[in-house]
Design a protein around this motif. Structure first.
Motif, PDB file in Angstrom:
ATOM      1  N   LEU A  73       0.880  -1.224   0.044  1.00  0.00           N
ATOM      2  CA  LEU A  73       0.007  -0.044   0.030  1.00  0.00           C
ATOM      3  C   LEU A  73       0.724   1.374   0.113  1.00  0.00           C
ATOM      4  CD1 LEU A  73      -2.813  -0.834   2.531  1.00  0.00           C
ATOM      5  CD2 LEU A  73      -3.003  -0.663  -0.072  1.00  0.00           C
ATOM      6  N   LYS A  74       0.304   2.323  -0.747  1.00  0.00           N
ATOM      7  CA  LYS A  74       1.219   3.442  -0.823  1.00  0.00           C
ATOM      8  C   LYS A  74       0.440   4.523   0.316  1.00  0.00           C
ATOM      9  CE  LYS A  74       3.810   3.468  -4.451  1.00  0.00           C
ATOM     10  NZ  LYS A  74       5.314   3.741  -4.651  1.00  0.00           N
ATOM     11  N   VAL A  75       1.355   5.165   0.844  1.00  0.00           N
ATOM     12  CA  VAL A  75       0.670   5.978   1.898  1.00  0.00           C
ATOM     13  C   VAL A  75       1.362   7.538   1.740  1.00  0.00           C
ATOM     14  CG1 VAL A  75       0.823   6.809   4.372  1.00  0.00           C
ATOM     15  CG2 VAL A  75       0.526   4.423   3.822  1.00  0.00           C
ATOM     16  N   THR A  76       0.544   8.576   1.586  1.00  0.00           N
ATOM     17  CA  THR A  76       0.987   9.940   1.209  1.00  0.00           C
ATOM     18  C   THR A  76       0.832  10.520   2.694  1.00  0.00           C
ATOM     19  OG1 THR A  76      -0.338   9.691  -0.619  1.00  0.00           O
ATOM     20  CG2 THR A  76       0.431  11.849   0.237  1.00  0.00           C
ATOM     21  N   PRO A  77       2.427  10.889   3.138  1.00  0.00           N
ATOM     22  CA  PRO A  77       2.626  11.383   4.358  1.00  0.00           C
ATOM     23  C   PRO A  77       2.083  12.752   4.392  1.00  0.00           C
ATOM     24  CG  PRO A  77       4.587  11.117   2.959  1.00  0.00           C
ATOM     25  CD  PRO A  77       3.706  10.666   2.200  1.00  0.00           C
ATOM     26  N   ASP A  78       2.092  13.385   5.612  1.00  0.00           N
ATOM     27  CA  ASP A  78       1.606  14.715   5.884  1.00  0.00           C
ATOM     28  C   ASP A  78       2.493  15.704   5.386  1.00  0.00           C
ATOM     29  OD1 ASP A  78      -1.015  14.050   7.097  1.00  0.00           O
ATOM     30  OD2 ASP A  78       0.348  13.370   8.715  1.00  0.00           O
ATOM     31  N   ALA A  79       4.038  15.310   5.503  1.00  0.00           N
ATOM     32  CA  ALA A  79       4.854  16.372   5.262  1.00  0.00           C
ATOM     33  C   ALA A  79       6.408  15.465   4.865  1.00  0.00           C
ATOM     34  CB  ALA A  79       5.077  17.317   6.371  1.00  0.00           C
TER      35      ALA A  79
END
Length: 148
Positions: free
Chosen positions: A67-73
């Protein structure tokens, strides 16, 4: 006349926790760390904790399950963190980059509390931040970490 104990209390500032995601981090470990914080906020009826997911460049990062997770920063974004938790996973020796090490050393100089989940302690050790401390690491990484 109000005594000190009867005076209205200002709510404490929420503790800010940055979760540094390494490539192939274990999603289950991340969720297991964040869910108790969410529940504490819910049970308290106020925000005790806030959290941010971080990566080197802020771009989506793959968990060990694909799974790809888009980080907050990105780690270059200055955040007022109280604590940094490194989220490791599969292949920490390949996942820890020079930029991770430099950033973690900078966080230590800022007196941030540091921790690791799954194989996150590998990154802390690589940054020289575990010298003189006992730590744990996933059993599959133990021999390689001791050798490194």
């Amino acid at each position: 006349m109000m005594t000190r104990s009867q005076a209205p209390q200002k709510p404490a500032v929420p503790q800010a926790i940055g979760f540094l995601l390494l490539e192939n981090f274990t999603l289950f470990s991340l969720a297991s760390a964040i869910e108790p914080l969410r529940m504490a906020n819910q049970l308290a009826g106020r925000e005790l904790y806030r959290w941010f997911t971080l990566s080197l460049d802020g771009e989506p990062i793959s968990a060990s399950d694909g799974l790809k997770v888009t980080p907050d920063a990105a780690i270059t974004v200055p955040l007022a963190l109280d604590m940094v938790v490194v989220c490791g996973g599969v292949g920490p020796a390949r996942a820890v980059q020079r930029e991770h090490v430099i950033w973690l050393q900078g966080q230590a100089r800022l007196s941030r509390r540091l921790g690791g989940i799954c194989t996150g302690s590998w990154a802390l050790a690589k940054a020289g931040l575990l010298d003189g401390y006992e730590t744990s690491v996933h059993w599959e990484c133990l021999a390689a970490m001791q050798e490194s």
